[in-house]
Design a protein around this motif. Structure first.
Motif, PDB file in Angstrom:
ATOM      1  N   LEU A 159       3.999  24.878  -8.935  1.00 19.44           N
ATOM      2  CA  LEU A 159       3.513  25.949  -8.424  1.00 19.44           C
ATOM      3  C   LEU A 159       4.465  27.212  -8.209  1.00 19.44           C
ATOM      4  CD1 LEU A 159       0.745  24.669  -6.305  1.00 19.44           C
ATOM      5  CD2 LEU A 159       0.267  25.875  -8.301  1.00 19.44           C
ATOM      6  N   THR A 160       5.604  26.654  -7.435  1.00 20.51           N
ATOM      7  CA  THR A 160       6.544  27.692  -7.159  1.00 20.51           C
ATOM      8  C   THR A 160       7.283  28.240  -8.530  1.00 20.51           C
ATOM      9  OG1 THR A 160       7.036  26.493  -5.301  1.00 20.51           O
ATOM     10  CG2 THR A 160       8.964  28.033  -6.124  1.00 20.51           C
ATOM     11  N   THR A 161       7.377  27.228  -9.493  1.00 14.70           N
ATOM     12  CA  THR A 161       7.837  27.944 -10.759  1.00 14.70           C
ATOM     13  C   THR A 161       6.957  28.801 -11.343  1.00 14.70           C
ATOM     14  OG1 THR A 161       9.149  25.636 -11.113  1.00 14.70           O
ATOM     15  CG2 THR A 161       8.847  26.899 -13.139  1.00 14.70           C
ATOM     16  N   VAL A 162       5.671  28.500 -11.505  1.00 17.81           N
ATOM     17  CA  VAL A 162       4.878  29.483 -11.975  1.00 17.81           C
ATOM     18  C   VAL A 162       4.659  30.803 -11.460  1.00 17.81           C
ATOM     19  CG1 VAL A 162       2.057  29.840 -12.458  1.00 17.81           C
ATOM     20  CG2 VAL A 162       3.325  27.460 -13.051  1.00 17.81           C
ATOM     21  N   ALA A 163       4.998  30.788 -10.146  1.00 17.39           N
ATOM     22  CA  ALA A 163       4.891  32.024  -9.201  1.00 17.39           C
ATOM     23  C   ALA A 163       6.220  32.752  -9.834  1.00 17.39           C
ATOM     24  CB  ALA A 163       4.794  31.844  -7.960  1.00 17.39           C
ATOM     25  N   SER A 164       7.273  32.099  -9.843  1.00 23.41           N
ATOM     26  CA  SER A 164       8.454  32.938 -10.360  1.00 23.41           C
ATOM     27  C   SER A 164       8.363  33.539 -11.822  1.00 23.41           C
ATOM     28  CB  SER A 164       9.681  31.957 -10.180  1.00 23.41           C
ATOM     29  OG  SER A 164       9.837  31.505  -8.892  1.00 23.41           O
ATOM     30  N   GLU A 165       7.581  32.636 -12.612  1.00 26.60           N
ATOM     31  CA  GLU A 165       7.574  33.120 -13.920  1.00 26.60           C
ATOM     32  C   GLU A 165       6.623  34.286 -14.255  1.00 26.60           C
ATOM     33  OE1 GLU A 165       6.217  29.660 -15.924  1.00 26.60           O
ATOM     34  OE2 GLU A 165       8.241  28.846 -16.018  1.00 26.60           O
ATOM     35  N   ILE A 166       5.844  34.248 -13.316  1.00 28.04           N
ATOM     36  CA  ILE A 166       4.486  35.592 -13.208  1.00 28.04           C
ATOM     37  C   ILE A 166       5.428  36.920 -12.847  1.00 28.04           C
ATOM     38  CG2 ILE A 166       2.575  36.516 -11.886  1.00 28.04           C
ATOM     39  CD1 ILE A 166       1.625  33.494 -12.034  1.00 28.04           C
ATOM     40  N   GLN A 167       6.355  36.629 -11.930  1.00 23.96           N
ATOM     41  CA  GLN A 167       7.205  37.891 -11.628  1.00 23.96           C
ATOM     42  C   GLN A 167       8.362  37.976 -12.424  1.00 23.96           C
ATOM     43  OE1 GLN A 167       7.803  37.875  -6.987  1.00 23.96           O
ATOM     44  NE2 GLN A 167       6.740  35.670  -7.274  1.00 23.96           N
ATOM     45  N   ALA A 212       0.807  -1.219   0.049  1.00 22.76           N
ATOM     46  CA  ALA A 212       0.119   0.077   0.020  1.00 22.76           C
ATOM     47  C   ALA A 212       1.005   0.973  -0.031  1.00 22.76           C
ATOM     48  CB  ALA A 212      -1.027   0.047   1.199  1.00 22.76           C
ATOM     49  N   GLY A 213       2.082   1.207   0.825  1.00 21.29           N
ATOM     50  CA  GLY A 213       2.871   2.164   0.870  1.00 21.29           C
ATOM     51  C   GLY A 213       3.628   2.880  -0.677  1.00 21.29           C
ATOM     52  N   GLU A 214       3.704   1.985  -1.491  1.00 28.31           N
ATOM     53  CA  GLU A 214       4.236   2.019  -2.765  1.00 28.31           C
ATOM     54  C   GLU A 214       3.498   2.963  -3.595  1.00 28.31           C
ATOM     55  OE1 GLU A 214       5.164  -1.745  -4.626  1.00 28.31           O
ATOM     56  OE2 GLU A 214       6.952  -2.076  -3.237  1.00 28.31           O
ATOM     57  N   HIS A 215       2.092   2.653  -3.455  1.00 33.94           N
ATOM     58  CA  HIS A 215       1.087   3.468  -3.979  1.00 33.94           C
ATOM     59  C   HIS A 215       0.976   4.802  -3.579  1.00 33.94           C
ATOM     60  CE1 HIS A 215      -0.478   0.127  -6.536  1.00 33.94           C
ATOM     61  NE2 HIS A 215      -0.709  -0.887  -5.475  1.00 33.94           N
ATOM     62  N   ILE A 216       1.022   4.769  -2.425  1.00 37.42           N
ATOM     63  CA  ILE A 216       1.088   6.272  -1.663  1.00 37.42           C
ATOM     64  C   ILE A 216       2.304   7.059  -2.051  1.00 37.42           C
ATOM     65  CG2 ILE A 216       0.923   7.616   0.656  1.00 37.42           C
ATOM     66  CD1 ILE A 216      -1.752   6.232  -0.258  1.00 37.42           C
ATOM     67  N   VAL A 217       3.363   6.279  -2.018  1.00 34.32           N
ATOM     68  CA  VAL A 217       4.782   6.992  -2.205  1.00 34.32           C
ATOM     69  C   VAL A 217       4.672   7.577  -3.761  1.00 34.32           C
ATOM     70  CG1 VAL A 217       6.977   6.692  -2.974  1.00 34.32           C
ATOM     71  CG2 VAL A 217       6.030   5.795  -0.843  1.00 34.32           C
ATOM     72  N   GLU A 218       4.152   6.985  -4.539  1.00 33.62           N
ATOM     73  CA  GLU A 218       3.971   7.592  -6.089  1.00 33.62           C
ATOM     74  C   GLU A 218       3.090   8.824  -6.049  1.00 33.62           C
ATOM     75  OE1 GLU A 218       5.568   6.650  -9.099  1.00 33.62           O
ATOM     76  OE2 GLU A 218       6.730   5.521  -7.362  1.00 33.62           O
ATOM     77  N   GLU A 219       1.841   8.714  -5.394  1.00 32.75           N
ATOM     78  CA  GLU A 219       0.897   9.896  -5.230  1.00 32.75           C
ATOM     79  C   GLU A 219       1.727  11.114  -4.629  1.00 32.75           C
ATOM     80  OE1 GLU A 219      -1.891  10.034  -6.568  1.00 32.75           O
ATOM     81  OE2 GLU A 219      -1.628   8.109  -7.646  1.00 32.75           O
ATOM     82  N   ALA A 220       2.660  10.631  -3.596  1.00 35.75           N
ATOM     83  CA  ALA A 220       3.197  11.695  -2.665  1.00 35.75           C
ATOM     84  C   ALA A 220       4.380  12.400  -3.800  1.00 35.75           C
ATOM     85  CB  ALA A 220       3.901  10.980  -1.609  1.00 35.75           C
ATOM     86  N   ARG A 221       4.834  11.738  -4.712  1.00 40.14           N
ATOM     87  CA  ARG A 221       5.822  12.304  -5.515  1.00 40.14           C
ATOM     88  C   ARG A 221       5.059  13.225  -6.545  1.00 40.14           C
ATOM     89  NH1 ARG A 221      10.690   9.807  -5.066  1.00 40.14           N
ATOM     90  NH2 ARG A 221      10.960   7.905  -4.357  1.00 40.14           N
ATOM     91  N   GLU A 222       3.816  12.633  -6.878  1.00 46.61           N
ATOM     92  CA  GLU A 222       3.406  13.645  -7.811  1.00 46.61           C
ATOM     93  C   GLU A 222       2.779  15.001  -7.231  1.00 46.61           C
ATOM     94  OE1 GLU A 222       2.645  13.369 -11.047  1.00 46.61           O
ATOM     95  OE2 GLU A 222       3.474  11.204 -10.959  1.00 46.61           O
ATOM     96  N   VAL A 223       2.380  14.805  -5.884  1.00 44.20           N
ATOM     97  CA  VAL A 223       1.759  16.125  -5.191  1.00 44.20           C
ATOM     98  C   VAL A 223       2.877  17.062  -4.924  1.00 44.20           C
ATOM     99  CG1 VAL A 223       1.092  16.898  -2.966  1.00 44.20           C
ATOM    100  CG2 VAL A 223       0.087  14.865  -3.906  1.00 44.20           C
ATOM    101  N   LEU A 224       4.289  16.421  -4.784  1.00 45.39           N
ATOM    102  CA  LEU A 224       5.418  17.222  -4.396  1.00 45.39           C
ATOM    103  C   LEU A 224       5.980  17.905  -5.802  1.00 45.39           C
ATOM    104  CD1 LEU A 224       7.457  15.250  -1.703  1.00 45.39           C
ATOM    105  CD2 LEU A 224       6.131  16.961  -1.257  1.00 45.39           C
ATOM    106  N   ALA A 225       5.761  17.308  -6.895  1.00 49.53           N
ATOM    107  CA  ALA A 225       6.076  17.795  -8.171  1.00 49.53           C
ATOM    108  C   ALA A 225       5.174  18.736  -8.399  1.00 49.53           C
ATOM    109  CB  ALA A 225       6.122  16.536  -9.059  1.00 49.53           C
ATOM    110  N   ALA A 226       3.932  18.816  -8.186  1.00 48.24           N
ATOM    111  CA  ALA A 226       2.899  19.842  -8.610  1.00 48.24           C
ATOM    112  C   ALA A 226       3.158  21.024  -7.530  1.00 48.24           C
ATOM    113  CB  ALA A 226       1.575  19.360  -8.169  1.00 48.24           C
ATOM    114  N   ARG A 227       3.607  20.766  -6.190  1.00 48.65           N
ATOM    115  CA  ARG A 227       4.117  22.077  -5.703  1.00 48.65           C
ATOM    116  C   ARG A 227       5.180  22.766  -6.055  1.00 48.65           C
ATOM    117  NH1 ARG A 227       7.849  20.640  -0.685  1.00 48.65           N
ATOM    118  NH2 ARG A 227       9.151  19.718  -2.625  1.00 48.65           N
TER     119      ARG A 227
END
Length: 302
Positions: free
Chosen positions: A78-86, A60-75
């Protein structure tokens, strides 16, 4: 559930050791372990098999790890988009490099990058090619520089520059004082080599018309460091081959005494930029632009 907890989970999956994961996250081991327990309680599922060493995720943890990686990549996106806006180039890029590349490339890249992009920081990892590619696939790295065409279909790669090889030849050697070398001049009987596992060793053997699996009954010594090979040539004779960047820090007298180029067409290696995701593209582009500007004329970009 917090982003920090997801970061701790991904770090533990990457390092497979609670202490190493805590160090990577800059927290204490009890903090990391306690936060992972809280995450498991909140999700109602065991994520880590603590009965095994090294620590590994449960099924079960392997599936959660993969989702966690996607969430952190999305974070990160967002940081990159904010920098580009500025209209700013800012952030941290985790960059992997080969041991036969980083000592010679980083002194050129880092000062230039600090001047051109003062808000960009690099987290640098010096690893062999296989470890670099594994780290890219698990998002432990954002980008890497390798010297072989080994990136799989899940990775993006392109050639950044083509680096010629040169001979580093003792003055007493039979090939000393040549204007230029050819592959036919080389003999493994008096050629110092890197140890197995280094892609540059395999490339040198290919120049000599050999493959890495060929028995080397005449090999004198094998080293994990190009600098060790240079010292061996200086003090014990013989010769070795070096990537061109490895000679640029040498004094002019050393270059004129020991360095012998190859006649055209020179053997070369392609240094490639490899990435998995494109969410830090402006950071990657900044590093590539700075690198191209910093390269000496003997190692031009493509």
């Amino acid at each position: 559930m917090t982003l920090a907890q997801l970061q701790y989970l991904v770090a533990l999956d990457t390092h497979r050791h609670f202490g190493d994961a805590a160090t990577a996250c800059d927290v204490t081991q009890p903090t990391l372990s306690g936060q992972l327990r809280r995450l498991e309680d909140e999700l109602g599922v065991e994520l880590i098999d603590r009965s095994r060493q090294p620590a590994v995720p449960t099924a079960a943890g392997e599936h959660i790890v993969e989702e966690a990686r996607e969430v952190l990549a999305a974070r990160d996106r967002l940081t990159t988009v904010a920098s580009e806006i500025q209209d700013r180039v800012t952030g941290t890029l985790r960059l992997g490099l080969l041991p036969t590349l980083s000592p010679y490339l980083l002194p050129l890249l880092l000062p230039a990058l600090e001047t051109a992009y003062p808000e960009v920081s690099l987290v640098l990892r010096e690893w062999p090619t296989t470890e670099i590619l594994d780290a890219l696939c698990t998002d432990a790295l954002d980008a890497a520089l390798i010297a072989t065409n080994e990136a799989g279909p899940e990775l993006h790669d392109r050639v950044l520059f083509t680096e010629p090889f040169v001979g580093y030849v003792a003055p007493s050697h039979r090939l000393a004082h040549r204007d230029a070398l050819t592959p036919a001049d080389l003999s493994l009987e008096d050629l110092w080599l890197l140890s197995e596992g280094h892609c540059f060793r395999d490339q040198v053997l290919q120049v000599c018309g050999r493959v890495s699996s060929t028995p080397q009954a005449t090999a004198q010594f094998e080293s994990g460091s190009l600098e060790t090979l240079v010292r061996l040539v200086r003090n014990s004779g013989g010769m070795t081959l070096l990537p061109r960047l490895a000679t640029h820090h040498m004094p002019e007298t050393e270059q004129s005494t020991f360095v012998v180029p190859f006649a055209d067409p020179s053997p070369t290696r392609d240094v490639r930029l490899v990435t998995r995701r494109r969410h830090k593209q402006r950071l990657v582009d900044a590093v590539v632009e700075t690198l191209h500007d910093a390269l000496p004329a003997t190692v031009p970009p493509p």
